[in-house]
Design a protein around this motif. Sequence first.
Motif, PDB file in Angstrom:
ATOM      1  N   GLU A   1      44.406  47.653  45.260  1.00 27.31           N
ATOM      2  CA  GLU A   1      44.217  46.666  44.201  1.00 27.31           C
ATOM      3  C   GLU A   1      45.334  45.639  44.279  1.00 27.31           C
ATOM      4  O   GLU A   1      46.506  45.993  44.404  1.00 27.31           O
ATOM      5  CB  GLU A   1      44.248  47.367  42.840  1.00 27.31           C
TER       6      GLU A   1
ATOM      7  N   ILE B   1      40.599  42.796  42.886  1.00 29.23           N
ATOM      8  CA  ILE B   1      41.515  41.656  42.843  1.00 29.23           C
ATOM      9  C   ILE B   1      41.713  41.272  41.385  1.00 29.23           C
ATOM     10  O   ILE B   1      40.768  40.885  40.693  1.00 29.23           O
ATOM     11  CB  ILE B   1      40.981  40.441  43.619  1.00 29.23           C
TER      12      ILE B   1
ATOM     13  N   HIS C   1      43.811  39.051  38.357  1.00 32.94           N
ATOM     14  CA  HIS C   1      44.644  37.900  37.986  1.00 32.94           C
ATOM     15  C   HIS C   1      44.652  37.830  36.463  1.00 32.94           C
ATOM     16  O   HIS C   1      43.599  37.691  35.836  1.00 32.94           O
ATOM     17  CB  HIS C   1      44.102  36.593  38.565  1.00 32.94           C
TER      18      HIS C   1
ATOM     19  N   LEU D   1      39.548  33.353  38.845  1.00 35.93           N
ATOM     20  CA  LEU D   1      38.620  34.486  38.756  1.00 35.93           C
ATOM     21  C   LEU D   1      37.204  34.067  39.144  1.00 35.93           C
ATOM     22  O   LEU D   1      36.488  34.807  39.844  1.00 35.93           O
ATOM     23  CB  LEU D   1      38.648  35.055  37.343  1.00 35.93           C
TER      24      LEU D   1
ATOM     25  N   LEU E   1      37.036  33.558  43.002  1.00 36.42           N
ATOM     26  CA  LEU E   1      37.009  34.822  43.737  1.00 36.42           C
ATOM     27  C   LEU E   1      35.586  35.369  43.837  1.00 36.42           C
ATOM     28  O   LEU E   1      35.157  35.843  44.892  1.00 36.42           O
ATOM     29  CB  LEU E   1      37.920  35.846  43.052  1.00 36.42           C
ATOM     30  N   LYS E   2      34.845  35.282  42.736  1.00 40.31           N
ATOM     31  CA  LYS E   2      33.459  35.755  42.742  1.00 40.31           C
ATOM     32  C   LYS E   2      32.555  34.839  43.563  1.00 40.31           C
ATOM     33  O   LYS E   2      31.583  35.301  44.176  1.00 40.31           O
ATOM     34  CB  LYS E   2      32.938  35.862  41.310  1.00 40.31           C
TER      35      LYS E   2
ATOM     36  N   ALA F   1      32.906  41.027  44.982  1.00 38.70           N
ATOM     37  CA  ALA F   1      34.296  41.336  44.627  1.00 38.70           C
ATOM     38  C   ALA F   1      34.380  41.869  43.205  1.00 38.70           C
ATOM     39  O   ALA F   1      33.708  41.386  42.299  1.00 38.70           O
ATOM     40  CB  ALA F   1      35.162  40.085  44.759  1.00 38.70           C
ATOM     41  N   ARG F   2      35.229  42.882  43.034  1.00 36.69           N
ATOM     42  CA  ARG F   2      35.494  43.403  41.691  1.00 36.69           C
ATOM     43  C   ARG F   2      36.792  42.778  41.206  1.00 36.69           C
ATOM     44  O   ARG F   2      37.852  43.004  41.784  1.00 36.69           O
ATOM     45  CB  ARG F   2      35.577  44.932  41.725  1.00 36.69           C
ATOM     46  N   THR F   3      36.684  41.966  40.164  1.00 35.24           N
ATOM     47  CA  THR F   3      37.840  41.236  39.659  1.00 35.24           C
ATOM     48  C   THR F   3      38.289  41.817  38.324  1.00 35.24           C
ATOM     49  O   THR F   3      37.532  42.486  37.628  1.00 35.24           O
ATOM     50  CB  THR F   3      37.515  39.745  39.508  1.00 35.24           C
ATOM     51  N   LYS F   4      39.527  41.525  37.986  1.00 37.22           N
ATOM     52  CA  LYS F   4      40.155  42.170  36.838  1.00 37.22           C
ATOM     53  C   LYS F   4      41.125  41.193  36.201  1.00 37.22           C
ATOM     54  O   LYS F   4      41.756  40.377  36.885  1.00 37.22           O
ATOM     55  CB  LYS F   4      40.891  43.427  37.325  1.00 37.22           C
ATOM     56  N   SER F   5      41.258  41.264  34.880  1.00 36.66           N
ATOM     57  CA  SER F   5      42.246  40.443  34.192  1.00 36.66           C
ATOM     58  C   SER F   5      42.825  41.224  33.024  1.00 36.66           C
ATOM     59  O   SER F   5      42.321  42.290  32.657  1.00 36.66           O
ATOM     60  CB  SER F   5      41.625  39.129  33.710  1.00 36.66           C
TER      61      SER F   5
ATOM     62  N   CYS G   1      34.396  38.194  35.473  1.00 33.70           N
ATOM     63  CA  CYS G   1      35.436  39.220  35.539  1.00 33.70           C
ATOM     64  C   CYS G   1      34.841  40.604  35.289  1.00 33.70           C
ATOM     65  O   CYS G   1      34.114  40.826  34.323  1.00 33.70           O
ATOM     66  CB  CYS G   1      36.518  38.911  34.506  1.00 33.70           C
TER      67      CYS G   1
END
Length: 283
Positions: free
Chosen positions: A133, A157, A159, A183, A186-187, A193-197, A222
């Motif tokens: 991660e 990923i 941000h 974010l 990235l998608k 992609a699995r994104t996170k905030s 996200c």
Amino acid sequence: MNIVRKPEWLQKRINPAAHAEMEGLLGELRLHTVCQEARCPNITECFRERQATFLILGADCTRLCSFCNVTKKTPLPPDPGEPGRVAEAVVRLALSHVVITSPTRDDLPDGGARHYAETVAAIRNASPATTVELLIPDFQGSVGSLQAVVDASPDIIGHNVETVPRLYLIRAGADYGRSLAVLRTLKELEPAARTKSGLMLGLGETQEEVLQVMADLREAGCSYLSLGQYLAPSRSHHPVHEFVRPERFDRLREKGLSLGFGHVESGPYVRSSYHAAQYGEEK
């Protein structure tokens, strides 16, 4: 109102004696962790469990965020041997999931994106079963830098938007719209992609503002969300305006899930990488 005294649900103890093994390894490999640099209240819990969030690209930041304890001064050039040493630490700690982050490096043409990619590659080579991660800065919105990170194929990923737009004065050099764009991009670059905030609460935001940010994050695609209590590292940092009660964190978790986040970690001691492996269980 500025609050100093912590309530009973924020009394986690730090035991430096429990840090010896981890600090010995980090010293031997000349590695930094955000656990140490940011004075994370979970450090004893995580170090005791042989978990750490590695801070690459040095421990000095080029921005002046008033909530953060990371040192603000001119950083050194990237260390080409660092990715390999991070990979060695992953192997020696037998990590099934690892989180890699960095200070913001606006002094570098790519913001450090290539160094992130090299670190992912080194970990993949040394420990293929470990999920990776990344918690990245905004790279000043550079699509090329974001592409380099996506091409490295990390499992998650992240941000962080950190706070609501009205309070972005605490994030010197950052921009709420740009963080959402990171974010979203990235998608767009990798739809799978699995994104996170993440958000800190207790800075003076309203409930309505938090809910709007959560909706904005979902609109940006996200996948995952962390919500935790802001704790000022010192009296010279931005003050705490409120200690948010655990039950409000619980309600926000339920709201986040209803909005479509795949996982929401929400609680007073939650930080971006706290219980990070649990996010990775969703595919």
